[in-house]
Design a protein around this motif. Structure first.
Motif, mmCIF file in Angstrom:
data_model
loop_
_atom_site.group_PDB
_atom_site.id
_atom_site.type_symbol
_atom_site.label_atom_id
_atom_site.label_comp_id
_atom_site.label_asym_id
_atom_site.label_seq_id
_atom_site.Cartn_x
_atom_site.Cartn_y
_atom_site.Cartn_z
ATOM 1 N N THR A 20 101.944 38.028 13.963
ATOM 2 C CA THR A 20 103.055 37.291 14.660
ATOM 3 C C THR A 20 102.485 36.686 16.028
ATOM 4 O O THR A 20 103.122 35.520 16.283
ATOM 5 C CB THR A 20 103.948 38.607 15.257
ATOM 6 N N ARG A 21 101.510 37.058 16.466
ATOM 7 C CA ARG A 21 101.041 36.313 17.647
ATOM 8 C C ARG A 21 100.494 34.906 17.129
ATOM 9 O O ARG A 21 100.385 34.142 17.945
ATOM 10 C CB ARG A 21 99.875 37.291 18.108
ATOM 11 N N PHE A 22 99.911 34.796 15.996
ATOM 12 C CA PHE A 22 99.400 33.884 15.540
ATOM 13 C C PHE A 22 100.584 32.654 15.069
ATOM 14 O O PHE A 22 100.397 31.597 15.721
ATOM 15 C CB PHE A 22 98.534 33.837 14.165
ATOM 16 N N VAL A 23 101.516 33.173 14.545
ATOM 17 C CA VAL A 23 102.343 32.135 14.364
ATOM 18 C C VAL A 23 103.234 31.916 15.606
ATOM 19 O O VAL A 23 103.640 30.574 15.596
ATOM 20 C CB VAL A 23 103.374 32.791 13.487
ATOM 21 N N ASP A 24 103.477 32.587 16.456
ATOM 22 C CA ASP A 24 103.900 32.223 17.735
ATOM 23 C C ASP A 24 103.284 31.192 18.390
ATOM 24 O O ASP A 24 103.850 30.168 18.866
ATOM 25 C CB ASP A 24 104.203 33.439 18.611
ATOM 26 N N ALA A 25 101.901 31.408 18.556
ATOM 27 C CA ALA A 25 101.241 30.518 19.301
ATOM 28 C C ALA A 25 101.023 28.969 18.718
ATOM 29 O O ALA A 25 101.244 27.947 19.533
ATOM 30 C CB ALA A 25 99.723 31.069 19.122
ATOM 31 N N PHE A 26 101.148 28.956 17.555
ATOM 32 C CA PHE A 26 100.941 27.761 16.545
ATOM 33 C C PHE A 26 102.241 26.936 16.351
ATOM 34 O O PHE A 26 102.574 25.831 16.692
ATOM 35 C CB PHE A 26 100.435 27.937 15.193
ATOM 36 N N ARG A 27 103.149 27.843 16.566
ATOM 37 C CA ARG A 27 104.732 27.441 16.537
ATOM 38 C C ARG A 27 104.956 26.601 17.972
ATOM 39 O O ARG A 27 105.491 25.511 18.138
ATOM 40 C CB ARG A 27 105.553 28.272 16.324
ATOM 41 N N ARG A 28 104.536 27.480 19.020
ATOM 42 C CA ARG A 28 104.509 26.889 20.311
ATOM 43 C C ARG A 28 103.740 25.448 20.479
ATOM 44 O O ARG A 28 104.395 24.786 21.420
ATOM 45 C CB ARG A 28 104.428 27.879 21.386
ATOM 46 N N SER A 29 102.580 25.360 19.932
ATOM 47 C CA SER A 29 101.701 24.212 20.021
ATOM 48 C C SER A 29 102.481 23.104 19.289
ATOM 49 O O SER A 29 101.920 21.958 19.576
ATOM 50 C CB SER A 29 100.452 24.463 19.675
ATOM 51 N N GLY A 30 103.227 23.137 18.542
ATOM 52 C CA GLY A 30 103.666 21.976 17.669
ATOM 53 C C GLY A 30 102.731 21.864 16.623
ATOM 54 O O GLY A 30 102.688 20.754 15.972
ATOM 55 N N ALA A 31 101.816 22.418 16.094
ATOM 56 C CA ALA A 31 100.720 22.191 15.243
ATOM 57 C C ALA A 31 101.446 22.264 13.754
ATOM 58 O O ALA A 31 102.267 22.814 13.459
ATOM 59 C CB ALA A 31 99.913 23.242 15.362
ATOM 60 N N ASP A 32 100.537 21.289 12.974
ATOM 61 C CA ASP A 32 101.172 21.370 11.754
ATOM 62 C C ASP A 32 100.664 22.450 10.997
ATOM 63 O O ASP A 32 99.154 22.391 10.491
ATOM 64 C CB ASP A 32 100.756 19.908 11.015
ATOM 65 N N PHE A 33 101.131 23.606 10.744
ATOM 66 C CA PHE A 33 100.402 24.688 9.892
ATOM 67 C C PHE A 33 101.282 25.656 9.179
ATOM 68 O O PHE A 33 102.772 25.412 9.250
ATOM 69 C CB PHE A 33 100.123 25.547 11.418
ATOM 70 N N ALA A 34 100.709 26.281 8.020
ATOM 71 C CA ALA A 34 101.433 27.277 7.321
ATOM 72 C C ALA A 34 100.625 28.512 7.491
ATOM 73 O O ALA A 34 99.468 28.304 7.227
ATOM 74 C CB ALA A 34 101.692 26.664 6.077
ATOM 75 N N LEU A 35 101.308 29.848 7.275
ATOM 76 C CA LEU A 35 100.919 31.045 7.336
ATOM 77 C C LEU A 35 101.608 31.509 6.141
ATOM 78 O O LEU A 35 102.679 31.621 6.055
ATOM 79 C CB LEU A 35 100.760 31.497 8.411
ATOM 80 N N GLU A 36 100.851 32.075 5.114
ATOM 81 C CA GLU A 36 101.309 32.588 3.915
ATOM 82 C C GLU A 36 100.759 33.774 3.477
ATOM 83 O O GLU A 36 99.574 34.183 3.533
ATOM 84 C CB GLU A 36 101.031 31.699 2.629
ATOM 85 N N SER A 37 101.402 34.961 3.306
ATOM 86 C CA SER A 37 101.200 36.215 3.161
ATOM 87 C C SER A 37 101.170 36.220 1.456
ATOM 88 O O SER A 37 102.067 36.150 0.853
ATOM 89 C CB SER A 37 102.002 37.267 3.907
ATOM 90 N N TYR A 38 100.080 36.819 1.109
ATOM 91 C CA TYR A 38 99.793 37.021 -0.429
ATOM 92 C C TYR A 38 99.965 38.700 -0.976
ATOM 93 O O TYR A 38 99.282 39.310 -0.482
ATOM 94 C CB TYR A 38 98.466 36.626 -0.833
ATOM 95 N N VAL A 39 101.265 38.828 -1.213
ATOM 96 C CA VAL A 39 101.658 40.220 -1.426
ATOM 97 C C VAL A 39 101.007 40.627 -2.610
ATOM 98 O O VAL A 39 100.877 40.258 -3.687
ATOM 99 C CB VAL A 39 103.142 40.270 -1.847
ATOM 100 N N GLY A 40 100.251 42.084 -2.292
ATOM 101 C CA GLY A 40 99.693 42.877 -3.384
ATOM 102 C C GLY A 40 98.323 42.619 -3.554
ATOM 103 O O GLY A 40 97.860 43.178 -4.389
ATOM 104 N N VAL A 41 97.691 41.889 -2.677
ATOM 105 C CA VAL A 41 96.216 41.644 -2.738
ATOM 106 C C VAL A 41 95.802 42.260 -1.615
ATOM 107 O O VAL A 41 96.425 42.634 -0.644
ATOM 108 C CB VAL A 41 95.909 40.141 -2.817
ATOM 109 N N HIS A 42 94.215 42.403 -1.470
ATOM 110 C CA HIS A 42 93.558 42.991 -0.392
ATOM 111 C C HIS A 42 92.488 41.796 0.046
ATOM 112 O O HIS A 42 92.357 40.933 -0.406
ATOM 113 C CB HIS A 42 92.767 44.225 -0.966
ATOM 114 N N HIS A 43 92.147 42.184 1.079
ATOM 115 C CA HIS A 43 91.098 41.416 1.977
ATOM 116 C C HIS A 43 89.894 41.184 0.861
ATOM 117 O O HIS A 43 89.268 42.028 0.321
ATOM 118 C CB HIS A 43 90.564 42.394 3.173
ATOM 119 N N GLY A 44 89.669 39.884 1.066
ATOM 120 C CA GLY A 44 88.740 39.366 -0.229
ATOM 121 C C GLY A 44 89.110 39.100 -1.496
ATOM 122 O O GLY A 44 88.221 38.691 -2.327
ATOM 123 N N TRP A 45 90.391 38.859 -1.789
ATOM 124 C CA TRP A 45 90.758 38.880 -2.966
ATOM 125 C C TRP A 45 90.380 37.383 -3.683
ATOM 126 O O TRP A 45 90.533 37.412 -5.015
ATOM 127 C CB TRP A 45 92.399 38.771 -3.000
#
Length: 244
Positions: free
Chosen positions: A189-214
């Motif tokens: 949430t903090r990451f998305v808020d910061a980059f949204r406020r900055s006007g950056a060209d960004f996308a954050l995508e959550s990969y459901v059902g996987v684990h760190h290092g997938w």
């Protein structure tokens, strides 16, 4: 095709490897590939070569070079208490600031290989935050930055990359596991808020059902073929659309 080179950086000689397409000579552009926490090994070679075979010149430096010879480690090394202790020490004592400083030498190496940029940079695990940080430090050098299962991307530390959102000019893609203690929901949430406020060209995508290092093929019990394929599609789309 893999080739070994040495790069002179602030802390000494950096063992590094370049990768070019196995067939054909056409290269779309150059990419800086930052390893995960277990360091350079066959799994990293395979991933870097796959990226190269998609038409890119790839440079993979050993970010742990200050420790001299070490390992070898594998994707399952964190499960061994002795290996884990060594890896945690190496991770903690190779700071993001060190990698950011060293990147000036990595960029010079890419230029020495005939690539003028702007480049792409991708980081996995501990290197996700490093990829974002170098894109902020060298905004004219990078057109695209990607982080996969990156740790601490919006942490309560002064070097957290979410604090650099307004400095990044590259297009940004962040792929996260739906459940990852190194990047919990409050950081997302903090990451998305910061980059949204900055006007950056960004996308954050959550990969459901996987684990760190997938994404990494030697991460026994963690690697997810479907999720890894999806990560490759996203990564190649990002670079294909930004690196000329």
């Amino acid at each position: 095709m893999k080739r070994s080179i040495d790069i002179t950086a602030s802390g000494g000689k950096v063992p590094s490897w370049t990768y070019t397409p196995d067939t054909g000579n056409f290269v779309k552009g150059a990419v800086l590939f930052f390893m995960d926490a277990m360091g350079p090994r066959p799994a990293m070679d395979a991933m870097a070569q796959k990226l190269a075979n998609a038409g890119y010149f790839v440079l993979l430096p050993d970010l742990f070079y200050r420790f001299g010879a070490y390992g070898p480690f594998s994707g399952s090394s964190f499960g061994d208490p002795q290996s884990r202790e060594k890896l945690v020490k190496m991770i903690n004592e190779t700071t993001t600031a060190m990698t950011v400083e060293d990147t000036s030498a990595f960029i010079a190496a890419l230029e020495g290989e005939g690539h003028s940029g702007p480049y792409g940079v991708v980081g996995y695990c501990m290197a996700g935050r490093r990829a974002l940080s170098v894109a902020a430090k060298y905004p004219e050098s990078f057109a695209a930055v990607a982080s996969f299962h990156g740790a601490g991307l919006a942490a309560d530390t002064p070097d957290s990359p979410h604090l650099l959102a307004s400095d990044i000019k590259a297009r940004i893609y962040v792929g996260t596991a739906s459940e990852d203690a190194s990047f919990p929901p409050e950081q997302s949430t903090r990451f998305v808020d910061a980059f949204r406020r900055s006007g950056a060209d960004f996308a954050l995508e959550s990969y459901v059902g996987v684990h760190h290092g997938w994404t990494v093929p030697d991460r026994d019990g963690v690697y997810d073929e479907s999720g890894a394929d999806r990560h490759w599609r996203r990564l190649l789309q990002l670079f294909d659309e930004t690196i000329r």
